[in-house]
Design an enzyme around this catalytic site. Structure first.
Site, mmCIF file in Angstrom:
data_model
loop_
_atom_site.group_PDB
_atom_site.id
_atom_site.type_symbol
_atom_site.label_atom_id
_atom_site.label_comp_id
_atom_site.label_asym_id
_atom_site.label_seq_id
_atom_site.Cartn_x
_atom_site.Cartn_y
_atom_site.Cartn_z
ATOM 1 N N LEU A 18 -0.172 -8.928 -0.398
ATOM 2 C CA LEU A 18 -1.042 -9.390 0.679
ATOM 3 C C LEU A 18 -2.269 -8.492 0.860
ATOM 4 O O LEU A 18 -2.138 -7.280 1.050
ATOM 5 C CB LEU A 18 -0.254 -9.467 1.989
ATOM 6 N N ASP A 19 -3.444 -9.093 0.786
ATOM 7 C CA ASP A 19 -4.726 -8.431 1.031
ATOM 8 C C ASP A 19 -4.975 -7.214 0.142
ATOM 9 O O ASP A 19 -5.695 -6.297 0.530
ATOM 10 C CB ASP A 19 -4.874 -8.054 2.510
ATOM 11 N N GLU A 20 -4.394 -7.209 -1.060
ATOM 12 C CA GLU A 20 -4.616 -6.103 -1.992
ATOM 13 C C GLU A 20 -5.246 -6.572 -3.294
ATOM 14 O O GLU A 20 -5.277 -5.844 -4.274
ATOM 15 C CB GLU A 20 -3.291 -5.385 -2.274
#
Length: 182
Positions: A124-126
Site C-alpha cells: 500500500l502506497d509504496e
C-alpha cells in the site's frame, strides 16, 4: 475529463467504477459509463473479480486510475494491471495516515502540502512514484484553504502522471520511475 476535452491528455476514458454512486452525475456529464460495485469486507474478493472481468474482457482497459477510490486493491489486481494502476493522494504519508490529514497537518502547522501520483503495488502506497508537486502554505491558511490547494495539486499531479504514462515516457526500474521529458 476536462484534460481530455481540452486536448491535454491523448486518451479515452472508457469507464468509471466506484464503490458508491455519489459522483455518477459527473460521469454522466462526460457520457462515460459508470458502474457501482458496493464493496464490503465480505464481498471484496467477489466484487473485485467482477470489476477485473469487466475492465479486461468487456472494456479492454489499458490504464486504471484510483482517484477517491477508498479501497485497498488486491495483489491479483496489481498483477493484472502491473504498472498500469495510478494512485493519487496527498503527500502527508506517513506523517498523517488515516482520515482528515489536512486537519491534522493544519493543527501541526505544516508549511508545505503536496500530492503524489504513483503506480499501485501490493504494498500500500509504496509503488514507484511518477509525479509529485508541493505548494507552500502559511499560518494564515484555514483548513478549507489547505483542502482547496490540495485538490488543485492532486488534479494537476494526476493529470501529469497520466500524461507521461499514456505518452509512454515512464520506465519502472527497481521500484523507481524514470520519467523522460517532452
Amino acid at each position: 475529463s476536462f484534460f481530455v476535452r481540452a486536448g491535454e491528455l491523448d486518451c479515452d476514458i472508457s469507464l468509471i467504477i466506484s464503490n458508491h454512486p455519489d459522483l455518477k452525475h459527473i460521469a454522466d456529464s462526460f457520457n462515460v459509463p459508470f458502474e457501482v460495485f458496493k464493496i464490503t469486507k465480505d464481498t471484496k474478493e467477489e466484487q473485485e473479480a467482477k470489476e477485473l472481468d469487466m475492465m479486461v474482457n468487456e472494456y479492454k482497459i489499458d490504464l486504471v486510475i484510483l482517484a477517491r477510490y477508498m479501497q485497498i486493491i488486491s495483489d491479483n489486481f496489481c498483477k493484472t494491471f502491473n504498472h498500469r494502476v495510478i494512485n493519487i493522494h496527498h503527500s502527508f504519508l506517513p506523517a498523517f495516515i488515516g482520515g482528515k490529514p489536512y486537519h491534522r497537518a493544519h493543527e501541526r502547522g505544516v508549511k508545505l502540502i503536496g500530492a503524489t501520483a504513483h503506480y499501485a503495488t501490493a504494498n500500500l502506497d509504496e509503488g514507484p512514484i511518477i509525479e509529485q508537486d508541493i505548494t507552500r502554505i502559511s499560518h494564515r491558511d484555514e483548513v478549507s484553504e489547505l483542502l482547496r490547494k490540495g485538490r488543485i495539486l492532486e488534479k494537476n499531479v494526476l493529470a501529469q502522471a497520466v500524461k507521461v504514462h499514456v505518452e509512454d515516457r515512464v520506465i519502472v526500474y527497481n521500484n523507481k520511475c524514470v520519467v523522460f521529458g517532452d
